[in-house]
Design an enzyme around this catalytic site. Structure first.
Site, mmCIF file in Angstrom:
data_model
loop_
_atom_site.group_PDB
_atom_site.id
_atom_site.type_symbol
_atom_site.label_atom_id
_atom_site.label_comp_id
_atom_site.label_asym_id
_atom_site.label_seq_id
_atom_site.Cartn_x
_atom_site.Cartn_y
_atom_site.Cartn_z
ATOM 1 C CD GLN A 186 54.664 51.767 38.367
ATOM 2 O OE1 GLN A 186 55.652 51.575 37.741
ATOM 3 N NE2 GLN A 186 54.703 52.133 39.653
ATOM 4 C CB CYS A 235 45.481 44.961 16.870
ATOM 5 S SG CYS A 235 47.196 44.663 17.789
ATOM 6 N N PRO A 286 59.701 50.629 51.926
ATOM 7 C CG PRO A 286 59.376 48.175 52.370
ATOM 8 C CD PRO A 286 59.102 49.293 51.591
ATOM 9 C CG HIS A 297 52.023 49.130 33.753
ATOM 10 N ND1 HIS A 297 52.840 48.729 34.601
ATOM 11 C CD2 HIS A 297 52.588 50.135 33.010
ATOM 12 C CE1 HIS A 297 53.993 49.729 34.365
ATOM 13 N NE2 HIS A 297 53.780 50.545 33.258
ATOM 14 C CB CYS A 339 38.467 39.185 15.228
ATOM 15 S SG CYS A 339 39.998 38.940 15.618
HETATM 16 P P1 OAD Z 1 59.098 46.592 41.763
HETATM 17 O O1 OAD Z 1 59.097 45.097 42.042
HETATM 18 O O2 OAD Z 1 60.239 47.129 40.841
HETATM 19 O O3 OAD Z 1 59.242 47.525 43.185
HETATM 20 C C1 OAD Z 1 58.595 46.931 44.308
HETATM 21 C C2 OAD Z 1 58.928 48.004 45.231
HETATM 22 O O4 OAD Z 1 58.228 47.835 46.289
HETATM 23 C C3 OAD Z 1 60.415 47.949 45.517
HETATM 24 O O5 OAD Z 1 60.912 49.674 45.804
HETATM 25 C C4 OAD Z 1 60.057 47.470 47.337
HETATM 26 O O6 OAD Z 1 61.265 48.167 48.121
HETATM 27 C C5 OAD Z 1 58.779 48.191 47.513
HETATM 28 N N1 OAD Z 1 58.140 47.285 48.771
HETATM 29 C C6 OAD Z 1 58.422 46.023 48.963
HETATM 30 N N2 OAD Z 1 57.548 45.702 49.855
HETATM 31 C C7 OAD Z 1 56.636 46.760 50.345
HETATM 32 C C8 OAD Z 1 55.638 47.267 51.214
HETATM 33 N N3 OAD Z 1 55.115 46.321 52.230
HETATM 34 N N4 OAD Z 1 55.435 48.329 51.324
HETATM 35 C C9 OAD Z 1 55.772 49.347 50.288
HETATM 36 N N5 OAD Z 1 56.681 48.957 49.395
HETATM 37 C C10 OAD Z 1 57.122 47.897 49.427
HETATM 38 O O7 OAD Z 1 57.724 46.784 41.274
HETATM 39 P P2 OAD Z 1 57.233 48.076 40.422
HETATM 40 O O8 OAD Z 1 58.006 49.419 40.589
HETATM 41 O O9 OAD Z 1 55.613 48.179 40.601
HETATM 42 O O10 OAD Z 1 55.405 46.478 34.352
HETATM 43 O O11 OAD Z 1 57.349 47.749 39.041
HETATM 44 C C11 OAD Z 1 57.228 48.520 37.906
HETATM 45 C C12 OAD Z 1 56.773 47.723 36.812
HETATM 46 O O12 OAD Z 1 57.973 46.714 36.433
HETATM 47 C C13 OAD Z 1 55.463 46.678 36.759
HETATM 48 O O13 OAD Z 1 54.202 47.261 36.789
HETATM 49 C C14 OAD Z 1 55.764 45.674 35.749
HETATM 50 C C15 OAD Z 1 57.156 45.485 36.127
HETATM 51 O O14 OAD Z 1 57.732 45.064 35.067
HETATM 52 C C16 OAD Z 1 55.002 45.668 33.499
HETATM 53 O O15 OAD Z 1 54.743 44.600 33.654
HETATM 54 C C17 OAD Z 1 54.839 46.501 32.435
#
Ligand code: OAD
Length: 258
Positions: free
Chosen positions: A111, A140, A225, A129, A161
Site C-alpha cells: 500500500q 486524465c 507491534p 496505491h 496536454c
Molecule cells: P497505518 O498508518 O494505518 O498503519 C500502520 C501500521 O503499522 C499500524 O498498525 C502500526 O501498528 C504498524 N507499525 C508501526 N511501526 C511498525 C514497525 N516498525 N513494524 C511493523 N509495523 C509497524 O498505515 P497503512 O495501514 O499502510 O492510503 O494505511 C493504509 C492506507 O491508509 C495507506 O496506504 C494510505 C492511508 O490513507 C492512501 O493514501 C490511499
C-alpha cells in the site's frame, strides 16, 4: 479485534514454526503497509506521529483537496518525495526482497507509495496505491512519467496536454490502478501463506486481501507491534525490521536442515 500483546510478542521460538511454513510454501503473498517503512524514518498514517508536516494526511490525499488548492497539495507531496529520498530501506524491506528468492512463487503487494521495496531489491511489486515518484495527468489524458529529482517544481508542472500534472498516487475515493488489485486478489486466493506486515488493515480493498487468503485456506501471519487481525495462524508482535529478518533466517535454517 485487538489481540493481546502479551501472547503475541515475537521471540525466536515463536518465529520458528512460521519459518517452516515459509520454507514449505509454494505460493506466498506479502501485503505491506506504512509500518514497514517506519524504521526507515517515514511516519505512518494513523496513530502517534500521524501528522505529516503539521497536516493530516487524510485531509490532503483527496481529489477535492487538489481541486481546491493544487499548489498546497503539490508542495506536500514534493516534501514527502524529499523525505523518502533521504531515507534508506531497512532490514524488513531487505528480508522481503530475499524471501522472493526462497519461495517458488512470491508476490509483494504494498500500500506504500515510497518505492523502498524496489530500492531494497524487490523486483515484482504490486503498488496498490501508486508511487510518489510517478506523475499523472489531472485531466486524465493518460500521460504518465516518473521523476526522482527533488525538489521537483514549486507548482504542479504541466502535462504535455496542457493540463496540470498530479501525484501518481491513489487518493481517497479513487479507483486503484487497473491491473493492481485483480493481480493481488488472484495471488491472495491462491496463496499457501499470506504475510500481513505493518498495516492497520482499515483501508479497503487492500485490507480485505488477507480475508480472501484466509477464506481460501491460507495461513495468515501478521507482523506488527500491535497485531489486530482475527483468525491469523500466528501474530508476531514486533517491529518488521526485526521480525522479518528472523522469519527469513528461520525459513533458511529449515531449508538447510531439510
Ligand atoms: P497505518 O498508518 O494505518 O498503519 C500502520 C501500521 O503499522 C499500524 O498498525 C502500526 O501498528 C504498524 N507499525 C508501526 N511501526 C511498525 C514497525 N516498525 N513494524 C511493523 N509495523 C509497524 O498505515 P497503512 O495501514 O499502510 O492510503 O494505511 C493504509 C492506507 O491508509 C495507506 O496506504 C494510505 C492511508 O490513507 C492512501 O493514501 C490511499
Amino acid at each position: 479485534m485487538r489481540v493481546s500483546e502479551e501472547t503475541t510478542t515475537w521471540t525466536p521460538e515463536r518465529v520458528a514454526e512460521p519459518g517452516r511454513w515459509l520454507a514449505e510454501a509454494h505460493r506466498v503473498v506479502a501485503l505491506t503497509g506504512a509500518g514497514i517503512s517506519a524504521e526507515s524514518g517515514i511516519p505512518t498514517f494513523r496513530g502517534a506521529g500521524g501528522l505529516w508536516k503539521g497536516r493530516d494526511p487524510m485531509s490532503m490525499a483527496t481529489p477535492q483537496a487538489f481541486a481546491r488548492d493544487p499548489e498546497e497539495v503539490w508542495e506536500w507531496y514534493d516534501w514527502r518525495r524529499g523525505l523518502v529520498l533521504g531515507c534508506e530501506p531497512n532490514p524488513g524491506h531487505q528480508a522481503l526482497a530475499e524471501l522472493a528468492d526462497l519461495v517458488p512463487d512470491f508476490l509483494l503487494v504494498t500500500q506504500n507509495v515510497d518505492g523502498l521495496h524496489q530500492r531494497a531489491g524487490s523486483s515484482q511489486v504490486v503498488e496498490l496505491h501508486g508511487n510518489l515518484f510517478r506523475l499523472g495527468c489531472w485531466a486524465c489524458c493518460g500521460h504518465e512519467e516518473t521523476r526522482v529529482d527533488h525538489p521537483l517544481d514549486p507548482r504542479p508542472p504541466r502535462c504535455p496536454c496542457g493540463a496540470l500534472q498530479r501525484p501518481g498516487v491513489v487518493w481517497f475515493g479513487e479507483a486503484l490502478p487497473e491491473d493492481a488489485f485483480p493481480r493481488a486478489h488472484r495471488a491472495a486466493a491462491a496463496a499457501d501463506l499470506f504475510l500481513v506486515v505493518g498495516t492497520s488493515s482499515v483501508v479497503y480493498p487492500a485490507a480485505g486481501l488477507a480475508d480472501v487468503a484466509l477464506a481460501a485456506g491460507a495461513r495468515v501471519v501478521e507482523v506488527n507491534p500491535q497485531p489486530s487481525r482475527a483468525g491469523v495462524a500466528r501474530a508476531l508482535a514486533g517491529p518488521a525490521g526485526e521480525v522479518l529478518p528472523a522469519l527469513l533466517r528461520a525459513a533458511q535454517k529449515f531449508r538447510e536442515s531439510g
